[in-house]
Motif scaffolding. Structure first.
Motif, short mmCIF file in Angstrom:
data_model
loop_
_atom_site.label_atom_id
_atom_site.label_comp_id
_atom_site.label_asym_id
_atom_site.label_seq_id
_atom_site.Cartn_x
_atom_site.Cartn_y
_atom_site.Cartn_z
N ALA A 186 0.84 -1.20 0.00
CA ALA A 186 0.00 0.00 0.00
C ALA A 186 0.87 1.24 0.00
O ALA A 186 1.90 1.29 0.66
CB ALA A 186 -0.87 -0.01 1.25
N LYS A 187 0.50 2.23 -0.77
CA LYS A 187 1.28 3.46 -0.86
C LYS A 187 1.03 4.33 0.35
O LYS A 187 -0.08 4.39 0.87
CB LYS A 187 0.91 4.22 -2.14
N LEU A 188 2.12 5.01 0.78
CA LEU A 188 2.03 5.84 1.97
C LEU A 188 1.16 7.06 1.72
O LEU A 188 0.27 7.40 2.48
CB LEU A 188 3.45 6.27 2.36
N ARG A 189 1.45 7.75 0.67
CA ARG A 189 0.75 8.98 0.32
C ARG A 189 0.71 9.11 -1.20
O ARG A 189 1.21 8.26 -1.92
CB ARG A 189 1.48 10.18 0.91
N ASP A 190 0.21 10.25 -1.65
CA ASP A 190 0.02 10.43 -3.09
C ASP A 190 1.28 10.86 -3.81
O ASP A 190 1.68 10.25 -4.78
CB ASP A 190 -1.08 11.47 -3.32
N HIS A 191 1.89 11.94 -3.31
CA HIS A 191 2.91 12.57 -4.15
C HIS A 191 4.13 12.99 -3.33
O HIS A 191 3.99 13.69 -2.33
CB HIS A 191 2.28 13.82 -4.82
N THR A 216 14.14 6.30 -5.76
CA THR A 216 13.95 4.84 -5.80
C THR A 216 13.18 4.37 -4.56
O THR A 216 12.23 3.59 -4.65
CB THR A 216 15.33 4.13 -5.83
N VAL A 217 13.61 4.87 -3.41
CA VAL A 217 13.02 4.44 -2.14
C VAL A 217 11.58 4.96 -2.01
O VAL A 217 10.67 4.24 -1.60
CB VAL A 217 13.91 4.95 -0.98
N ARG A 229 6.69 3.69 -1.88
CA ARG A 229 5.69 4.10 -0.88
C ARG A 229 4.72 5.17 -1.36
O ARG A 229 3.69 5.38 -0.72
CB ARG A 229 6.43 4.68 0.34
N PHE A 230 5.10 5.90 -2.39
CA PHE A 230 4.24 7.00 -2.86
C PHE A 230 3.67 6.66 -4.23
O PHE A 230 4.34 6.01 -5.04
CB PHE A 230 5.04 8.31 -2.94
N ALA A 231 2.47 7.13 -4.48
CA ALA A 231 1.84 6.83 -5.77
C ALA A 231 2.62 7.48 -6.91
O ALA A 231 2.77 6.89 -7.98
CB ALA A 231 0.39 7.32 -5.76
N LEU A 232 3.10 8.70 -6.67
CA LEU A 232 3.86 9.41 -7.70
C LEU A 232 5.06 10.10 -7.07
O LEU A 232 4.93 10.73 -6.01
CB LEU A 232 2.96 10.46 -8.38
N VAL A 233 6.21 9.98 -7.72
CA VAL A 233 7.42 10.69 -7.27
C VAL A 233 7.88 11.56 -8.44
O VAL A 233 8.09 11.07 -9.55
CB VAL A 233 8.55 9.70 -6.90
N GLY A 284 19.73 6.93 1.72
CA GLY A 284 18.57 6.30 1.06
C GLY A 284 18.08 5.08 1.83
O GLY A 284 16.87 4.92 2.05
N THR A 285 19.01 4.23 2.26
CA THR A 285 18.55 3.02 2.97
C THR A 285 18.01 3.37 4.35
O THR A 285 17.12 2.69 4.86
CB THR A 285 19.67 1.97 3.11
N THR A 286 18.54 4.46 4.93
CA THR A 286 17.99 4.91 6.22
C THR A 286 16.55 5.38 6.03
O THR A 286 15.67 5.08 6.85
CB THR A 286 18.87 6.05 6.79
N LEU A 287 16.32 6.09 4.95
CA LEU A 287 14.96 6.55 4.65
C LEU A 287 14.03 5.35 4.42
O LEU A 287 12.91 5.30 4.91
CB LEU A 287 14.99 7.46 3.41
N ARG A 288 14.54 4.37 3.70
CA ARG A 288 13.74 3.18 3.39
C ARG A 288 13.34 2.46 4.69
O ARG A 288 12.18 2.11 4.89
CB ARG A 288 14.57 2.25 2.52
N ALA A 289 14.34 2.28 5.58
CA ALA A 289 14.06 1.58 6.85
C ALA A 289 13.09 2.41 7.69
O ALA A 289 12.18 1.87 8.33
CB ALA A 289 15.36 1.37 7.62
N HIS A 290 13.26 3.72 7.68
CA HIS A 290 12.41 4.61 8.45
C HIS A 290 10.96 4.51 7.98
O HIS A 290 10.03 4.34 8.79
CB HIS A 290 12.92 6.04 8.29
N LEU A 291 10.76 4.57 6.67
CA LEU A 291 9.39 4.51 6.14
C LEU A 291 8.76 3.15 6.40
O LEU A 291 7.58 3.04 6.70
CB LEU A 291 9.39 4.80 4.63
N SER A 292 9.60 2.13 6.31
CA SER A 292 9.05 0.78 6.49
C SER A 292 8.69 0.54 7.96
O SER A 292 7.70 -0.11 8.27
CB SER A 292 10.06 -0.20 5.93
N ARG A 293 9.49 1.12 8.87
CA ARG A 293 9.25 0.90 10.30
C ARG A 293 8.08 1.72 10.82
O ARG A 293 7.22 1.23 11.53
CB ARG A 293 10.52 1.26 11.08
N THR A 294 8.06 3.00 10.44
CA THR A 294 7.06 3.88 11.06
C THR A 294 5.82 4.06 10.18
O THR A 294 4.79 4.48 10.67
CB THR A 294 7.66 5.28 11.32
N GLY A 295 5.95 3.77 8.89
CA GLY A 295 4.82 3.95 7.98
C GLY A 295 4.49 5.41 7.76
O GLY A 295 3.49 5.75 7.11
#
Ligand SMILES: Cc1cc2nc3c(=O)[nH]c(=O)nc-3n(C[C@H](O)[C@H](O)[C@H](O)COP(=O)(O)OP(=O)(O)OC[C@H]3O[C@@H](n4cnc5c(N)ncnc54)[C@H](O)[C@@H]3O)c2cc1C
Length: 463
Positions: free
Chosen positions: A5-10, A25-26, A30-34, A347-358
């Motif tokens: 599921a995507k986190l947010r739209d844009h 990439t990361v 999570r987002f519908a559009l980057v 980038g990987t820190t951001l990826r882990a952060h988004l995956s952990r906290t949503g």
């Protein structure tokens, strides 16, 4: 993770350098559009571009950086090699010559885990171009190149909600509304200024001065098979010449002379000048081939004032909807070749952060980034003061420098010590591995043995 599921739209990423491409990439997971906004018109071939002037200089990617790019884009490294990049995967690492101060490294045995230290060699434009190709292929990432970033704007309390951008060839501007903005515009970041204008506190800045100069030329070495080394990096102490020679894609090479402005004996303006300065650090057996080389470009110059770490982690109040990463967050001394790998770690820190906290929690994100940055910043910031200002170094720094010297000395004889140093230098292991008791005991044992036999690790002893 794609397909969740995507986190947010844009989400909007400002800057299409290495940090921007990794962030896009990361976020695409999570987002519908980057949307990636980039000032330059992005070229459809691997050539230099104005927004990345440092790309004309030697850019080596640490092993950890290449591993992360492969994790983010499976098959990326094989594609890179297929397109002409070089892979250095010898167990004894014979194709890498590195010298730190007067110390060289042991190459008489194989590394215990050579796969961790595989190195990929390519010019910065080539690496970035192939990474961008991967990001462009993601179905929910769009590039808006040829656009300058203008102002951040905020239509909700405590939240950045968008950014104005304008085409470079026009005075018009448009607004992009977004759930998250990532500033990856590099050293020229304007975020502190823009935050100030919106009434948010700008971050404190830690800096060190290097007053560095880089001079580089792309060359061809017809006689390149007369020596085996493909990556030569020399970082002497004091005022001696620093620099490197790196094989890049498709039989091209980058020759770089680096140093503090006050240390350079003269400013190179042509290949003959570059050869004179390279004479100080390129191993003698490579000199004849280098002297027969053909320059492919003029001498390119880059001035490097020093490093800056913007302490977003220490802000009392963060706006939501905005994160800063890459050189815009922390720029290091380029001579250490860590910047691109730090960008991949962001980038990987951001990826882990988004995956952990949503969700995006700026304070938690910057705290995690600060933990990675702290040891790297400390070793960068020590180097300039270590050069030519030893008497005023605090005791702890002198103790650090002494230990480092002892480790480097031992590396001449001991492949295990060399491998440990290489693992830390390539961000495979954390720096604490260099002060582990068992490791220091091995270093001490070497010094006792060497004291008994009277041998030393000097360039003359090891060429
Ligand atoms: C001389 C030199 C040598 C180096 N050597 C190495 C090395 O060997 N190994 C290594 O890992 N690192 C090296 N680095 C560091 C490395 O270049 C960076 O750390 C790395 O590229 C990450 O940068 P970035 O993506 O954050 O920023 P950049 O690569 O600088 O990219 C920023 C992007 O933002 C764009 N941009 C800027 N302002 C705007 C705006 N207002 N609007 C729109 N777009 C904008 C720029 O055009 C650019 O595309 C070196 C740096 C220098 C200076």
């Amino acid at each position: 993770m794609r397909g969740e599921a995507k986190l947010r739209d844009h989400a909007v990423v400002l800057g299409a350098g290495i940090a921007g491409l990794v962030a896009a990439t990361v976020l695409a997971e999570r987002f519908a559009l980057v949307t990636v906004v980039e000032r330059d018109q992005l070229p459809d071939s691997p050539i230099d571009r104005r927004g990345v002037p440092q790309g004309r200089h030697l850019h080596s990617l640490l092993s950890r950086g290449s591993q992360i790019l492969e994790e983010l884009h499976p098959g990326f490294l094989a594609d890179l090699v297929e397109a002409g990049a070089l892979i250095l995967d010898d167990p004894d690492m014979h194709r890498i010559h590195s010298r730190v101060g007067p110390y060289t490294f042991n190459r008489t045995h194989s590394a215990a885990d050579p796969t961790a230290l595989v190195t990929y060699l390519a010019s910065r434009p080539f690496l970035e171009f192939h990474l961008r190709r991967r990001v462009e292929a993601l179905p929910n990432v769009a590039f808006l190149d040829g656009h300058d970033v203008g102002e951040l704007f905020s239509t909700q309390p405590h939240r950045i909600t968008g950014v104005t951008i304008s085409p470079r060839d026009s005075t018009s501007s448009e607004t992009l509304s977004t759930d998250l903005i990532i500033d990856a515009t590099g050293r020229a970041t304007r975020t502190p200024l823009l935050l100030d204008r919106l009434g948010f506190p700008p971050p404190a800045e830690h800096t060190f001065t290097a007053d560095g100069r880089y001079y580089s030329q792309q060359i061809e070495i017809p006689d390149q098979d007369s020596f085996r080394e493909r990556l030569i990096l020399v970082l002497p102490e004091g005022k001696a010449q620093r620099g490197g020679l790196m094989a890049c894609e498709n039989n091209t090479w980058t020759l770089t002379i680096a140093g503090r402005a006050s240390d350079l004996t003269h400013t190179p303006t042509d290949f003959a000048d570059m050869l004179t300065l390279a004479g100080d650090f390129i191993p003698p057996h490579i000199q004849p081939a280098l002297h027969s080389a053909q320059p492919l470009t003029e001498v390119q110059t880059y001035r490097y004032p020093g490093g800056t770490w913007r302490r977003y982690d220490r802000l009392a109040r963060h706006p939501d909807g905005l994160l800063v990463l890459g050189d815009a967050l922390c720029s290091l001394d380029p001579i250490n070749g860590q910047g691109m790998t730090m960008a991949t770690l962001h980038g990987t820190t951001l990826r882990a952060h988004l995956s952990r906290t949503g969700r995006v929690d700026p304070q938690a994100f910057y705290t995690a980034i600060a933990a990675i940055t702290k040891p790297v910043w400390a070793s960068n910031a020590q180097q300039p003061s270590g050069r030519g200002n030893k008497s005023s170094s605090p005791l702890s720094l002198r103790a650090f420098a002494w230990t480092r010297r002892k480790i480097l000395e031992s590396a001449a004889d001991d492949m295990m010590i060399t491998e440990r140093l290489m693992r830390v230098a390539n961000f495979i292991d954390p720096p604490q591995r260099l002060i582990a008791p068992g490791f220091l005991a091995r270093v001490a044992a070497h010094h006792i043995k060497r004291g008994l036999t009277g041998r030393s690790n000097t360039p003359a002893a090891k060429h």
